[in-house]
Design an enzyme around this catalytic site. Structure first.
Site, PDB file in Angstrom:
ATOM      1  N   VAL A   5      -9.415 -19.925  39.053  1.00  0.00           N
ATOM      2  CA  VAL A   5     -10.841 -19.727  38.805  1.00  0.00           C
ATOM      3  C   VAL A   5     -11.565 -19.776  40.143  1.00  0.00           C
ATOM      4  O   VAL A   5     -11.964 -20.848  40.605  1.00  0.00           O
ATOM      5  CB  VAL A   5     -11.401 -20.800  37.855  1.00  0.00           C
ATOM      6  CG1 VAL A   5     -12.841 -20.470  37.479  1.00  0.00           C
ATOM      7  CG2 VAL A   5     -10.539 -20.929  36.613  1.00  0.00           C
ATOM      8  N   GLY A   9     -12.207 -20.377  43.736  1.00  0.00           N
ATOM      9  CA  GLY A   9     -11.507 -21.256  44.663  1.00  0.00           C
ATOM     10  C   GLY A   9     -10.898 -22.473  44.004  1.00  0.00           C
ATOM     11  O   GLY A   9     -10.238 -23.268  44.672  1.00  0.00           O
ATOM     12  N   HIS A  17      -9.895 -26.888  32.385  1.00  0.00           N
ATOM     13  CA  HIS A  17      -9.717 -25.473  32.042  1.00  0.00           C
ATOM     14  C   HIS A  17      -8.502 -25.285  31.127  1.00  0.00           C
ATOM     15  O   HIS A  17      -7.545 -24.582  31.468  1.00  0.00           O
ATOM     16  CB  HIS A  17      -9.531 -24.648  33.319  1.00  0.00           C
ATOM     17  CG  HIS A  17     -10.261 -23.347  33.299  1.00  0.00           C
ATOM     18  ND1 HIS A  17     -11.614 -23.260  33.498  1.00  0.00           N
ATOM     19  CD2 HIS A  17      -9.843 -22.070  33.087  1.00  0.00           C
ATOM     20  CE1 HIS A  17     -11.984 -22.006  33.435  1.00  0.00           C
ATOM     21  NE2 HIS A  17     -10.938 -21.263  33.174  1.00  0.00           N
ATOM     22  N   ASP A  44      -9.139 -18.395  27.889  1.00  0.00           N
ATOM     23  CA  ASP A  44     -10.492 -17.837  27.915  1.00  0.00           C
ATOM     24  C   ASP A  44     -11.396 -18.725  27.065  1.00  0.00           C
ATOM     25  O   ASP A  44     -10.924 -19.467  26.203  1.00  0.00           O
ATOM     26  CB  ASP A  44     -10.475 -16.403  27.371  1.00  0.00           C
ATOM     27  CG  ASP A  44     -11.798 -15.695  27.561  1.00  0.00           C
ATOM     28  OD1 ASP A  44     -12.565 -16.109  28.460  1.00  0.00           O
ATOM     29  OD2 ASP A  44     -12.084 -14.727  26.823  1.00  0.00           O
ATOM     30  N   ARG A  59     -17.831 -21.493  27.512  1.00  0.00           N
ATOM     31  CA  ARG A  59     -18.564 -21.552  26.246  1.00  0.00           C
ATOM     32  C   ARG A  59     -18.216 -22.821  25.468  1.00  0.00           C
ATOM     33  O   ARG A  59     -19.096 -23.489  24.914  1.00  0.00           O
ATOM     34  CB  ARG A  59     -18.258 -20.306  25.414  1.00  0.00           C
ATOM     35  CG  ARG A  59     -19.011 -19.055  25.853  1.00  0.00           C
ATOM     36  CD  ARG A  59     -18.395 -17.794  25.268  1.00  0.00           C
ATOM     37  NE  ARG A  59     -17.182 -17.422  25.987  1.00  0.00           N
ATOM     38  CZ  ARG A  59     -16.334 -16.478  25.578  1.00  0.00           C
ATOM     39  NH1 ARG A  59     -16.545 -15.847  24.436  1.00  0.00           N
ATOM     40  NH2 ARG A  59     -15.270 -16.181  26.301  1.00  0.00           N
ATOM     41  N   THR A  60     -16.928 -23.154  25.439  1.00  0.00           N
ATOM     42  CA  THR A  60     -16.515 -24.358  24.712  1.00  0.00           C
ATOM     43  C   THR A  60     -17.074 -25.615  25.370  1.00  0.00           C
ATOM     44  O   THR A  60     -17.508 -26.547  24.677  1.00  0.00           O
ATOM     45  CB  THR A  60     -14.982 -24.433  24.646  1.00  0.00           C
ATOM     46  OG1 THR A  60     -14.469 -23.231  24.059  1.00  0.00           O
ATOM     47  CG2 THR A  60     -14.524 -25.618  23.816  1.00  0.00           C
ATOM     48  N   SER A  61     -17.093 -25.653  26.690  1.00  0.00           N
ATOM     49  CA  SER A  61     -17.632 -26.822  27.401  1.00  0.00           C
ATOM     50  C   SER A  61     -19.122 -26.981  27.143  1.00  0.00           C
ATOM     51  O   SER A  61     -19.614 -28.102  26.947  1.00  0.00           O
ATOM     52  CB  SER A  61     -17.367 -26.688  28.905  1.00  0.00           C
ATOM     53  OG  SER A  61     -15.982 -26.653  29.176  1.00  0.00           O
ATOM     54  N   ARG A  62     -19.843 -25.869  27.146  1.00  0.00           N
ATOM     55  CA  ARG A  62     -21.288 -25.955  26.876  1.00  0.00           C
ATOM     56  C   ARG A  62     -21.555 -26.368  25.430  1.00  0.00           C
ATOM     57  O   ARG A  62     -22.504 -27.104  25.148  1.00  0.00           O
ATOM     58  CB  ARG A  62     -21.955 -24.616  27.201  1.00  0.00           C
ATOM     59  CG  ARG A  62     -22.001 -24.306  28.695  1.00  0.00           C
ATOM     60  CD  ARG A  62     -22.839 -23.092  29.007  1.00  0.00           C
ATOM     61  NE  ARG A  62     -22.235 -21.850  28.569  1.00  0.00           N
ATOM     62  CZ  ARG A  62     -21.349 -21.143  29.257  1.00  0.00           C
ATOM     63  NH1 ARG A  62     -20.934 -21.593  30.443  1.00  0.00           N
ATOM     64  NH2 ARG A  62     -20.862 -20.006  28.797  1.00  0.00           N
TER      65      ARG A  62
END
EC number: 2.7.7.108
Length: 502
Positions: A332, A334, A379, A383, A387-390
């Protein structure tokens, strides 16, 4: 004939003896080689066992050394002082010469010609900026400081001097403290940065605490409004569309707000848009409904809950990967997330942290922001991690009485910049950014339910790609010292640290 045969037999006997001696020597050599190999294997085994014991005893688990490479802090998340503060100036000076030499040798060997040119130009701009500042030309000094920072964003001297300018001239002590922290992270022997941090740390901590108290007051004011209030119900409905629109927009979805609303209300396809863009919106809708129906009422959040959330996010886009941990390495930008073999133990630790007394003792905004960062740092999915974290962040906020926070897609670059700063060791700018978004969301609800004209910024807006928060950002009610407190790089925190409509 008999005599000839006897002579031949006598001649063969010495030859047979020599052959037997050679065979015996070969057997001895083979035995020695076997013994030597066994000894080598034994020594190697002992060394391996010793190394294994050292690793497991120091980390507490077999994967301890791998976990340290992907370290996720488990204590003192928002501590404003760091380990550099425990050293005296004399102690720092004691190893300053050695440290500076080792750093200069390693940096000098790795810098490219272009980077060296940038540093030289940055130092020239820095000297000129200080001259402008001393002569009272503050605007020119500010532009030169920003230019120097853009050329050499990791140079301790640039970070230190720009921080001092922000603190004393711009009265932005929060951002100044952030730059002092970065300067110390790069060069722990920088005694000036250490002294500056010792001066600013308590003030910044106090400002952060005041900010959180202000958020609690606004949350309580919103909670006092009856659920049957028609304006509140309209605001919630519009915020629902806004939340999905901005969350998928951060990930690159090109649907407009009107198109997003149309997909959610009619389930009809929009011409010219891909199937995946439609499915991303529908997946977020499923996940939001799952949160409202189930997760908000739960006392504990489990791994199963997170997987179920992700399964709905990707339910229409990639149902095979939805609700499953990734099985390969991903990259993702760096940041290199942990390998798939480490995900199980990392997610178990994350689940334990989510439901621990330590995390629940944090302020809800700090808790939600840290949960967001920790999950997106691991992570765990191919994919849908952002969105899942938010969504998880908003689940935790909703359980504490806050509305779902909207992170505007127009602030995408700031959002990722603060995540990058968190990866580099300072989580506070990201937490402040989430606090900014939380406050603006609260202001929108309070504005919508007030007696003021119902032109609601961000809830009723044109379909332009301009600044969604333009009206909000034209008003600030923050303390002067806190202004632009979560700024990013050059530009000193544009769009952050500001509060919404009064």
């Amino acid at each position: 004939m008999a005599m000839a045969t006897g002579k031949a037999t006598e001649e063969e006997q010495p030859e047979q003896g020599q052959q037997q001696q050679q065979l015996q020597q070969q057997q001895k050599q083979t035995t020695l080689q076997s013994t030597y190999r066994f000894a080598l294997f034994f020594i190697a085994g002992c060394l391996a066992a010793f190394g294994f014991h050292a690793l497991t005893s120091s980390s507490g688990s077999l994967l301890g050394w791998r976990l340290r490479l992907h370290h996720l802090p488990t204590a003192h998340y928002l501590q404003t002082r760091d380990e550099f503060a425990v050293y005296s100036v004399d102690e720092l000076n004691a190893f300053k010469e050695f440290y500076d030499k080792s750093v200069s040798d390693s940096v000098g060997a790795s810098l490219s010609e272009a980077e060296e040119t940038n540093i030289k130009e940055a130092m020239g701009a820095l000297r000129l900026a200080q001259e402008m500042y001393m002569t009272g030309k503050d605007d020119k000094a500010a532009r030169l400081f920003e230019h120097a920072l853009a050329l050499a964003p990791k140079h301790p001297e640039v970070l230190l001097r720009y921080g001092e300018f922000l603190e004393h001239n711009q009265r932005n002590i929060v951002l100044a403290d952030q730059y002092y922290f970065q300067a110390l992270s790069i060069n722990p022997s920088n005694t000036e940065a250490l002294a500056n941090r010792q001066r600013t740390a308590d003030v910044v901590q106090l400002l952060d605490e005041r900010r959180l108290s202000s958020l609690d007051e606004k949350r309580d004011a919103l909670s006092a409004i009856h659920e049957a209030n028609s304006a509140l119900r309209r605001a919630k409905k519009e915020a629902y569309f806004q939340h999905i629109y901005h969350s998928v927009g951060i990930e690159g979805n090109t649907m407009t707000l009107a198109q997003t609303r149309s997909v959610l209300e009619t389930r009809m396809a929009v011409d010219g848009k891909s199937i995946d863009e439609h499915n991303e919106i529908l997946g977020m809708d499923l996940a939001m409904k799952y949160i409202n129906a189930s997760l908000v009422q739960k006392l504990y959040i489990t791994l199963k809950d997170i997987l179920e959330l992700h399964r709905r996010v990707l339910g229409h886009v990639d149902p095979i990967e939805g609700g499953e941990f990734r099985r390969n390495q991903v990259y993702v930008g760096g940041h290199i997330p942990p390998g798939p073999g480490d995900l199980a133990i990392l997610m178990q630790r994350f689940e334990h942290w989510l439901n621990s007394e330590q995390s629940n003792s944090l302020h809800p905004v700090n808790y939600a922001a840290l949960a967001h960062y920790k999950l997106v740092h691991i992570h765990p999915f191919v994919d849908g991690n952002g969105r899942t974290s938010r969504l998880l962040m908003n689940t935790l906020l909703m359980r504490a009485g806050y509305p779902p926070v909207i992170i505007p897609k127009q602030q995408r670059s700031q959002y990722y910049h603060f995540l990058k700063l968190a990866n580099e060791g300072d989580i506070r700018p990201f937490v402040r950014f989430i606090a900014d978004c939380t406050e603006k969301t609260l202001d929108l609800y309070l504005w919508a339910t007030s007696d003021l004209p119902q032109q609601i910024p961000m809830l009723i807006q044109t379909e332009s790609d301009g600044n969604v928060l333009a009206q909000l950002q034209s008003h600030t009610s923050s303390p002067e010292l806190y202004e632009s407190g979560s700024g990013s790089g050059a530009g000193a925190g544009a769009g952050s640290g500001q509060k919404g409509m009064p």
